[in-house]
Design a protein around this motif. Structure first.
Motif, short mmCIF file in Angstrom:
data_model
loop_
_atom_site.label_atom_id
_atom_site.label_comp_id
_atom_site.label_asym_id
_atom_site.label_seq_id
_atom_site.Cartn_x
_atom_site.Cartn_y
_atom_site.Cartn_z
N GLY A 74 0.75 -1.44 0.16
CA GLY A 74 -0.08 0.02 -0.17
C GLY A 74 1.04 1.21 0.24
O GLY A 74 0.22 1.91 -0.88
N LEU A 75 2.33 1.67 1.05
CA LEU A 75 2.43 2.55 0.50
C LEU A 75 3.02 2.74 -1.07
O LEU A 75 3.59 3.60 -1.17
N LEU A 76 4.36 1.68 -1.38
CA LEU A 76 5.01 2.18 -2.29
C LEU A 76 3.90 1.90 -3.51
O LEU A 76 4.11 2.73 -4.79
N ALA A 77 1.85 1.47 -3.65
CA ALA A 77 1.13 2.35 -4.06
C ALA A 77 0.48 3.29 -4.25
O ALA A 77 0.03 4.40 -4.43
N GLU A 78 1.51 4.05 -3.13
CA GLU A 78 0.85 5.43 -2.77
C GLU A 78 -1.03 5.50 -2.45
O GLU A 78 -1.41 6.14 -2.59
N LYS A 79 -0.98 4.77 -1.46
CA LYS A 79 -2.31 4.02 -1.37
C LYS A 79 -2.36 4.52 0.24
O LYS A 79 -2.19 4.13 1.45
N PRO A 80 -2.88 5.87 0.93
CA PRO A 80 -2.77 6.20 2.24
C PRO A 80 -4.26 5.00 3.10
O PRO A 80 -4.63 4.48 2.51
N SER A 81 -4.67 5.73 4.58
CA SER A 81 -6.05 4.43 4.92
C SER A 81 -7.07 4.66 4.43
O SER A 81 -7.15 5.80 3.54
N CYS A 82 -7.79 3.38 3.99
CA CYS A 82 -9.40 3.40 3.19
C CYS A 82 -10.59 3.39 5.11
O CYS A 82 -11.28 2.72 4.28
N GLU A 83 -9.19 3.49 6.03
CA GLU A 83 -10.75 3.98 7.39
C GLU A 83 -11.30 4.30 6.98
O GLU A 83 -11.50 5.50 6.64
N SER A 84 -12.91 4.81 7.05
CA SER A 84 -13.85 5.28 6.67
C SER A 84 -13.87 6.32 7.85
O SER A 84 -13.47 5.85 8.97
N GLN A 85 -14.39 7.20 7.62
CA GLN A 85 -14.74 8.61 8.69
C GLN A 85 -15.57 8.04 10.00
O GLN A 85 -15.75 8.26 11.77
N VAL A 86 -16.76 7.08 9.94
CA VAL A 86 -17.75 6.73 10.95
C VAL A 86 -16.49 6.15 11.23
O VAL A 86 -16.65 6.22 13.18
N SER A 87 -15.68 4.60 11.04
CA SER A 87 -14.47 3.95 12.00
C SER A 87 -14.21 4.64 12.36
O SER A 87 -13.57 4.83 14.01
N PHE A 88 -13.18 5.38 11.76
CA PHE A 88 -12.82 6.92 12.88
C PHE A 88 -12.79 7.74 13.57
O PHE A 88 -12.45 7.83 14.94
N LYS A 89 -14.73 7.79 13.68
CA LYS A 89 -14.83 8.48 14.84
C LYS A 89 -15.78 8.08 15.75
O LYS A 89 -15.20 8.45 17.00
N LYS A 90 -15.63 6.71 15.47
CA LYS A 90 -15.51 5.32 16.73
C LYS A 90 -14.52 5.20 17.51
O LYS A 90 -14.68 5.20 18.51
N TRP A 91 -13.06 5.08 16.80
CA TRP A 91 -12.09 5.28 17.84
C TRP A 91 -11.95 5.59 18.32
O TRP A 91 -11.42 6.15 19.15
N LEU A 92 -12.16 7.49 17.94
CA LEU A 92 -11.62 8.30 18.73
C LEU A 92 -12.65 8.78 19.51
O LEU A 92 -11.86 8.95 20.83
N GLN A 93 -13.65 8.37 19.48
CA GLN A 93 -14.36 8.01 20.72
C GLN A 93 -14.36 7.45 21.80
O GLN A 93 -13.92 7.68 22.80
N VAL A 94 -14.08 5.97 21.43
CA VAL A 94 -13.83 5.34 22.25
C VAL A 94 -12.37 5.72 23.28
O VAL A 94 -12.18 5.62 24.37
N ARG A 95 -11.50 6.24 22.58
CA ARG A 95 -10.35 6.63 22.58
C ARG A 95 -9.81 7.93 23.81
O ARG A 95 -9.17 8.04 24.61
N SER A 96 -11.28 8.52 23.57
CA SER A 96 -11.46 10.09 24.66
C SER A 96 -12.19 9.61 25.60
O SER A 96 -11.57 10.50 26.73
N SER A 97 -12.74 8.74 25.92
CA SER A 97 -13.14 7.94 26.46
C SER A 97 -12.68 7.26 27.30
O SER A 97 -13.23 6.81 29.16
N GLY A 98 -11.61 6.44 26.85
CA GLY A 98 -10.94 6.03 27.94
C GLY A 98 -11.25 4.63 28.40
O GLY A 98 -10.81 3.35 28.84
N THR A 99 -12.59 4.00 27.56
CA THR A 99 -12.63 2.54 27.58
C THR A 99 -12.00 2.08 26.26
O THR A 99 -11.52 2.15 24.86
N GLU A 100 -11.93 0.85 26.27
CA GLU A 100 -11.49 -0.35 25.45
C GLU A 100 -12.45 -1.33 24.66
O GLU A 100 -13.51 -1.40 25.31
N LYS A 101 -12.69 -1.32 23.71
CA LYS A 101 -13.76 -2.10 23.13
C LYS A 101 -13.59 -3.77 23.64
O LYS A 101 -12.48 -4.15 23.94
N SER A 102 -14.76 -4.25 23.58
CA SER A 102 -14.81 -5.45 24.40
C SER A 102 -15.56 -6.14 23.46
O SER A 102 -15.44 -6.39 21.66
#
Length: 102
Positions: A74-102
């Motif tokens: 992916g790096l050689l093909a110059e492809k950035p992350s393909c994570e969706s904005q919805v997934s990333f926002k959920k990750w940020l929420q979990v991160r900021s709340s200090g709780t882990e995914k179960s």
């Protein structure tokens, strides 16, 4: 019929700065991409960025604290992350709340 085997380089070392992800490859090249391509890395602290390991015999890099995987291909093909904005926002929420995914 002639068969040609293509050998893809693998990662040997990884460096993450405030603005770039840099990977040293087995064929002698070094590839560097903007850290903004990988939002989880961009939002990580220095300790989290340092906690990486090579996966798939060096064809990928994994950050366990961030649940982030980056492929050399992916790096050689110059492809950035393909994570969706919805997934990333959920990750940020979990991160900021200090709780882990179960």
């Amino acid at each position: 019929m002639l068969t040609v085997e293509i050998e893809f380089p693998y990662a040997q070392d990884v460096h993450v700065t405030e603005d770039a992800l840099t990977v040293d490859l087995s064929d002698g090249r070094t590839i560097s991409v903007p850290l903004g391509w990988f939002p989880r890395l961009e939002h990580a602290n220095a300790e989290e960025r340092l906690n990486w390991r090579l996966i798939g015999k060096g064809h990928g890099i994994h950050w366990p604290d961030l649940d982030e995987d980056v492929s050399v291909g992916g790096l050689l093909a110059e492809k950035p992350s393909c994570e969706s904005q919805v997934s990333f926002k959920k990750w940020l929420q979990v991160r900021s709340s200090g709780t882990e995914k179960s």
